[in-house]
Design an enzyme around this catalytic site. Structure first.
Site, PDB file in Angstrom:
ATOM      1  N   ARG A 406       0.804  -1.221   0.000  1.00  0.00           N
ATOM      2  CA  ARG A 406       0.000   0.000   0.000  1.00  0.00           C
ATOM      3  C   ARG A 406       0.839   1.275   0.000  1.00  0.00           C
ATOM      4  NH1 ARG A 406      -4.142  -0.966   3.937  1.00  0.00           N
ATOM      5  NH2 ARG A 406      -5.296  -1.913   2.235  1.00  0.00           N
ATOM      6  N   HIS A 436       4.314 -10.615   2.240  1.00  0.00           N
ATOM      7  CA  HIS A 436       4.819  -9.681   3.229  1.00  0.00           C
ATOM      8  C   HIS A 436       6.065 -10.221   3.913  1.00  0.00           C
ATOM      9  CE1 HIS A 436       4.400  -7.341   7.151  1.00  0.00           C
ATOM     10  NE2 HIS A 436       4.351  -6.392   6.243  1.00  0.00           N
ATOM     11  N   TYR A 469      13.311   2.461  11.832  1.00  0.00           N
ATOM     12  CA  TYR A 469      12.483   1.410  12.418  1.00  0.00           C
ATOM     13  C   TYR A 469      13.348   0.436  13.210  1.00  0.00           C
ATOM     14  CZ  TYR A 469       8.851   2.631   8.900  1.00  0.00           C
ATOM     15  OH  TYR A 469       7.919   3.274   8.132  1.00  0.00           O
ATOM     16  N   ARG A 565       2.869  -2.181  19.878  1.00  0.00           N
ATOM     17  CA  ARG A 565       3.053  -0.761  19.564  1.00  0.00           C
ATOM     18  C   ARG A 565       1.741  -0.040  19.296  1.00  0.00           C
ATOM     19  NH1 ARG A 565       5.250  -0.105  13.968  1.00  0.00           N
ATOM     20  NH2 ARG A 565       3.091   0.265  13.391  1.00  0.00           N
ATOM     21  N   HIS A 593       9.087  -1.912  15.346  1.00  0.00           N
ATOM     22  CA  HIS A 593       8.563  -2.659  14.198  1.00  0.00           C
ATOM     23  C   HIS A 593       8.869  -4.152  14.249  1.00  0.00           C
ATOM     24  CE1 HIS A 593       8.193  -3.518   9.741  1.00  0.00           C
ATOM     25  NE2 HIS A 593       7.104  -2.811   9.958  1.00  0.00           N
TER      26      HIS A 593
END
Length: 709
Positions: A406, A436, A469, A565, A593
């Site tokens: 995205r 992913h 991250y 988180r 992350h």
């Protein structure tokens, strides 16, 4: 067994996300944080909110239009969620602008940086400068558009900043037309203008246009002019089954984003009612979707202000990622991986090691093949360059580029074409699934046969975000993992799934079952009187089945410590159900992350890392990989990382039974900020390594002198 499926035992995911953005906003309001860092956090809250509306709110709107009324796990229908989101977001936006107007802007002025509010605040010289700047740099770029019977209302592009005006060619202001001009995104959002009292003075581009708008409508009288900004539905709807060419289909859909339904309209507070009425009708928005802003629209410009030179004293000291103590730059990377597994912890340790791994593989004549999944990469990616070089060097290079990542779709299309041009075999992912997972496989010919080297990670192969991250990675040449890595790529490229897997757990195949089994085993151990503990760190937790499994385990006596988180749909402190569960959220200078999962397993501690959160999309609709950390030294390092994060009492917020988040009471306690701790630890490791190397060289130095004598 207690029924833990009731809606009152769950929090709505969208409202939980807004709570997370409130925690980010809390950093912008924290006076102990350097001023320019607070600007950065305020900018992030604005950027986060944009994406939330374009995707999550848009999705709920689509459900309402489709008359879909099934409640979520917390018992809320789509319309109920939209109503609650509207109320909470209006409060969030008010807090954002109170923070900007009452705290940050006055403090900037005290520190020599003035952001102009209005034309009246300018001196004569500044007015002359602004007018000249407008005529030379801005005016030639602008396209004013009037709306009348022959000119329809123009397309107002998604997220673009615009100025709407009422204009009249008569003395009677009751007869007017609407006109609009887009603030050019290719020009800087703010301009530095001469400051007569020292320091720096900035003015926003939309103010410059607004001050000079009469010059765009010379034959008209401009009655009023106000900035506005529209947010549109940007959720892509792709029929992958019927798409003959996925790349072309996504390119087509990206163009449609500009035409999506308007789901939020931002206007300047005090806007002329007649002008607002026109905008409201043209964009078909209701009162709840209008946000009256007391200040500059779109606060993401503050990230650029944060980047201004000369204000380092108002920022955190810049941290440079350190080389892992386990890496020797003088030695071949493959030799080092053969010796032992290497754990990497970014950004405290440099992502350059991963870049070098791919780069060395591209140049190494003994490397036969490189295979990699790419979800998000940087704008000028050294990894992409190495993959292209490897293909040009005659190696078999296979790259899965996820076109459906995205807001990175366009970027990934460009990279996919570049890789294909270089001779790489490019795969666009599996129909109906996003890939992913983060995995790289290097196949190398060695004296004792073919050996496979694998990198597995929790974050993207993006050298830019790897500095921002917190993520983890593992370099290994474990034979079972190497076999599984080959199986992963065979499955992605040819739908060939092996009969059995060695070490890796994959979604959507059986990762959900694996997690459920691991949680259940802790529950069994607790019920049989054995110590039982789960520590899990992730970005989001909203999967009902996983949450119910955690409730059952906690009710049995398992101690569960969660570091989540963002979104958390689990509730703490429910009597008899979740009293053994704690949830903390860490919001610091780096974006948390990494995904880490620890299960005590009756003393045989199991540690896993991976690319998946505990969300339905990760477990059911994405290709994800969970991998074990089996090397004892690496396992100790991961457990140590979890332990420090559990001790964090500076940047941590604890989830309360009433669904609020609170920072712990720090009075009389040793303060631990986990991110600061890891920065210092990485620096200590490097210093210790250098000290040891210096000592070794001192030991050998006299021997060489003696030899010469």
């Amino acid at each position: 067994m207690i029924d833990v499926s009731k809606p009152e035992y769950f929090t709505n995911r969208e409202l939980s996300w807004l709570d997370f953005n409130y925690r980010v906003l809390g950093e912008a309001r924290d006076k102990t944080i350097p001023l320019f860092e607070r600007l950065k956090f305020l900018s992030i809250t604005s950027s986060n909110l944009d994406e939330f509306f374009m995707i999550r709110v848009a999705s709920l709107k689509d459900m309402v239009h489709a008359k879909y009324s099934k409640p979520d796990i917390a018992g809320m229908t789509p319309q109920m969620q939209l109503d609650a989101i509207s109320e909470k977001t209006h409060g969030l936006v008010n807090t954002q602008y109170n923070t900007y107007n009452r705290s940050l802007k006055p403090m900037l002025k005290q520190n020599g940086l003035t952001i102009i509010d209005s034309y009246e605040d300018l001196t004569k010289k500044q007015k002359v400068y602004v007018e000249q700047y407008f005529m030379q740099d801005v005016y030639p770029v602008l396209t004013p558009m009037a709306v009348d019977s022959s000119r329809p209302f123009p397309l107002i592009r998604n997220k673009s900043l615009n100025i709407g005006a009422l204009i009249s060619d008569k003395e009677d202001e009751s007869e007017f037309d609407f006109a609009t001009v887009q603030v050019p995104s290719m020009l800087p959002r703010f301009i530095e203008i001469p400051s007569e009292k020292g320091g720096q003075t900035l003015i926003l581009l939309e103010q410059v246009i607004e001050m000079n708008i009469q010059k765009l409508f010379l034959n008209y009288k401009v009655i009023c002019a106000y900035p506005y900004r529209a947010m549109r539905n940007a959720d892509l709807t792709i029929d992958e089954e019927d798409a003959a060419d996925l790349l072309k289909e996504i390119q087509k859909q990206l163009k449609q984003r500009q035409w999506g339904e308007v789901i939020r309209l931002e206007v300047e507070d005090g806007i002329d009612k007649r002008l607002l009425k026109i905008l409201k009708k043209a964009m078909n928005v209701g009162e709840d979707e209008i946000y009256r802003i007391s200040g500059p629209l779109d606060l993401t410009f503050l990230m650029k202000v944060n980047g201004l030179d000369g204000y380092d004293h108002l920022k955190y000291p810049k941290y440079e990622p350190q080389l892992s103590k386990d890496i020797n730059t003088e030695e071949d990377i493959f030799t080092q991986i053969r010796r032992k597994d290497i754990l990497l912890f970014h950004p405290f340790q440099s992502f350059g090691t991963v870049v070098d791994f791919v780069h060395q593989a591209a140049k190494d004549p003994d490397v036969l093949a490189i295979k990699q999944t790419l979800y998000r990469v940087s704008g000028n990616s050294p990894i992409i360059a190495s993959l292209a070089e490897a293909a040009e060097n005659g190696k078999q290079v296979t790259v899965l580029v996820e076109l459906k990542a995205r807001f990175d779709e366009e970027n990934n299309i460009i990279w996919a074409k570049k890789l294909e041009k270089a001779g790489c075999h490019v795969i666009y992912g599996l129909v109906g699934l996003k890939t992913h997972s983060k995995i790289t496989l290097v196949v190398r010919r060695e004296e004792d046969g073919i050996r496979r080297y694998v990198h597995l990670g929790t974050g993207n192969y993006n050298d830019s975000t790897a500095k921002l991250y917190t993520d983890m990675g593992l370099l290994t040449c474990s034979k079972p993992i190497g076999e599984d890595a080959t199986a992963v790529f065979n499955m992605l490229s040819g739908y060939s799934e092996p009969l059995a897997w060695n070490k890796l757990s994959l979604a959507p195949l059986w990762l959900r079952d694996r997690f459920t089994e691991l949680i259940h085993q802790e529950e069994v151990n607790a019920r049989e009187g054995r110590p039982a503990r789960i520590v899990a760190k992730m970005n989001s937790l909203c999967d009902k089945e996983i949450i119910m499994a955690l409730y059952h385990a906690a009710e049995a006596g398992v101690k569960i410590e969660l570091i989540v988180r963002g979104i958390c749909c689990l509730k703490t402190g429910i009597p008899g159900i979740s009293e053994n569960i704690t949830v903390k959220s860490i919001v610091g200078n780096f974006l948390e992350h990494s995904r880490i999962f620890y299960f005590y397993n009756n003393g045989w501690e199991n540690v896993f890392m991976g690319s998946a959160d505990w969300m339905p999309r990760n477990l059911d609709r994405r290709v994800e990989i969970l991998f074990p950390v089996e090397d004892e030294e690496c396992k100790k390092q991961v457990i140590h990382i979890l332990d420090i994060q559990l001790q964090d009492n500076v940047k941590a917020h604890y989830l309360q039974p009433d669904d609020t988040y609170q920072k712990p009471d720090k009075r009389g306690k040793n303060l631990i900020s986990s991110q600061d701790y890891f920065c210092q630890e990485a620096l200590r490791d490097v210093a210790e390594k250098k000290k040891n190397e210096d000592e070794v060289s001192r030991v050998f130095e006299p021997m060489y002198h003696n030899e010469e004598e």
